[in-house]
Write an enzyme that holds these catalytic residues in place. Structure first.
Site, PDB file in Angstrom:
ATOM      1  CG  HIS A  79      37.885  39.407  43.707  1.00 23.71           C
ATOM      2  ND1 HIS A  79      37.728  38.606  42.589  1.00 23.71           N
ATOM      3  CD2 HIS A  79      37.472  40.640  43.340  1.00 23.71           C
ATOM      4  CE1 HIS A  79      37.235  39.336  41.592  1.00 23.71           C
ATOM      5  NE2 HIS A  79      37.086  40.572  42.015  1.00 23.71           N
ATOM      6  CG  ASP A  81      36.284  35.021  43.058  1.00 29.95           C
ATOM      7  OD1 ASP A  81      36.787  36.013  43.631  1.00 29.95           O
ATOM      8  OD2 ASP A  81      35.063  34.942  42.796  1.00 29.95           O
ATOM      9  CG  ASP A 142      36.772  41.492  37.870  1.00 28.95           C
ATOM     10  OD1 ASP A 142      37.132  41.682  39.046  1.00 28.95           O
ATOM     11  OD2 ASP A 142      35.575  41.391  37.530  1.00 28.95           O
ATOM     12  CD  GLU A 176      33.992  40.846  43.812  1.00 28.94           C
ATOM     13  OE1 GLU A 176      33.520  42.004  43.753  1.00 28.94           O
ATOM     14  OE2 GLU A 176      34.150  40.129  42.789  1.00 28.94           O
TER      15      GLU A 176
END
Length: 410
Positions: A79, A81, A142, A176
């Protein structure tokens, strides 16, 4: 696999923070800035069909270079974001080369310090190159570590046609972090048989089990009146809400008192006035039966509190969020076995474990794309102390490349 670091450093400087309060999709337009760049870079590598759809998803195909026609189509997914918990604007990544194990004091906020003993797995990184932010933002590993790893693996496969593989699908998702990452994904268009999210933590980990998750919203309707003349009449919804919270178990069933396979009841938001108050909870357990037990406990607390407020009422609404992907993955053992084999081939001792959380793979699995989670190397995510090891990212690239080959052989 040197391109993974260069890519990662570039991607984290693009602000892609998602917004849980937005009603648009994606929740922030700026996520498209990275999605558009990724599609452009994939096309430059020779991936002709790479594109961003109207919802901000990146779809791409690396065509098979094998003579076999029966190879399952696999997808690698990450992802774009970053978490709303900490700002992702003006990220300044720093590479701490050949780290010697001493405290890493982040330069823009000296109170932010990475120390062995305080951060999980950091003690395993002595001699490696550690990437952090500067102390005032998250890093964005992340999941931009996963994004960079998939991109570097794609580059490597395309540059080395002797590495045989079937059709490989690439999927980059928005939102996400706000629980909407698969909301508008088109699996028919994607055309994959099996998938792997690249969004895990420690090197060598393969996560094939997640929490099952529900949300609970309790709306309390009290009795409002002028406080100067309220005797015998006022039933304050805020006080009712506070009593419900006060009756939650103190030493169990909360995030701060549970570990391993234990679930919890967790209040995440409270708002209101004396006439009406709303409590929002997340409920987590590894089984659906466990979810229902915790929801029944919470409902019982609400009912007990309301007995003391006879004129007040409450609505109790449960919304399914995601389910434990192991229920699906157990029906497709080859997805796990091939990932474990790929890790062994690049010199890792795989660690198969559960996630006390969820991934896009949880929903994708139940949508019809069995999808465990491979490590990306990200640590201390959603914080200013977030870090990743360059060597771990490079090893994740190795695993992706190896896994593409394992599916050809199996």
């Amino acid at each position: 696999m040197s391109s993974v670091l260069e890519r990662f450093l570039r991607y984290v400087q693009i602000d892609t923070q998602s917004d849980p309060n937005s009603e648009t999709f994606p929740s922030t337009a700026k996520q498209r800035n990275l999605s558009n760049l990724l599609a452009e870079e994939l096309r430059a590598l020779g991936v002709a069909d790479a594109h961003v759809d109207e919802h901000g998803y990146v779809y791409a195909t690396i065509p098979s270079n094998s003579d076999r026609k029966d190879i399952p189509v696999i997808c690698f997914c990450s992802h774009v974001d970053t978490s709303p918990d900490v700002t992702g604007e003006n990220v300044k990544p720093i590479v701490h080369r050949n780290w010697d194990g001493s405290d890493i004091i982040l330069p823009d906020d000296h109170s932010q310090v990475l120390r062995i003993g305080e951060l999980h797995d950091l003690d395993q990184q002595i001699g490696n190159d550690i990437v952090t932010a500067s102390g005032t933002t998250l890093l964005g590993a992340d999941n931009k570590a996963g994004v960079a790893e998939i991109m570097a693996a794609a580059e490597h496969l395309l540059a080395n046609p002797h590495l045989k593989h079937g059709d490989i699908k690439i999927l980059f998702t928005p939102d996400e972090e706000v629980g909407r990452g698969t909301e508008k994904v088109d699996l028919q268009k994607l055309g994959a048989d099996f998938g792997y999210t690249v969004d895990g933590e420690a090197i060598g980990t393969l996560e094939d089990e997640t929490f099952s998750a529900d949300g609970v919203k309790i709306t309390i309707y009290g009795v409002s009146t002028h406080p100067g003349y309220a005797i015998g009449k006022l039933e304050n919804a805020l006080k009712i809400a506070a009593e419900i919270l006060a009756r939650l178990p103190k030493n169990k069933l909360s995030p701060e008192t549970t570990q391993d396979k234990e679930g919890f009841i967790h209040p995440v938001q409270m708002e209101g006035i004396q006439e009406k108050a709303v409590l929002s909870f997340i409920i987590r357990d590894f089984t659906v039966a466990g979810l229902h037990e915790k929801e029944a406990l919470l409902r019982g607390i609400v009912d007990d509190v309301l007995q003391e407020y006879p004129q007040s009422t409450a609505e109790f609404k449960v919304q399914e969020q995601y389910r434990n992907m192991k229920e699906v993955l157990d029906q497709h053992p080859e997805v796990i076995q091939n990932a474990l084999e790929a890790m062994k081939r690049v010199g890792l001792n795989p660690i198969q474990r559960s996630i006390r959380g969820g991934t896009d793979g949880s929903r994708l699995s139940f949508m019809g794309l069995p999808c465990p989670n491979i490590f990306a190397g990200e640590h201390a995510f959603h914080s200013k102390l977030e870090w990743v090891s360059v060597q771990d990212m490079e090893k994740a690239v190795d695993v992706i490349v190896s896994l593409a080959g394992v599916w050809v052989e199996k």
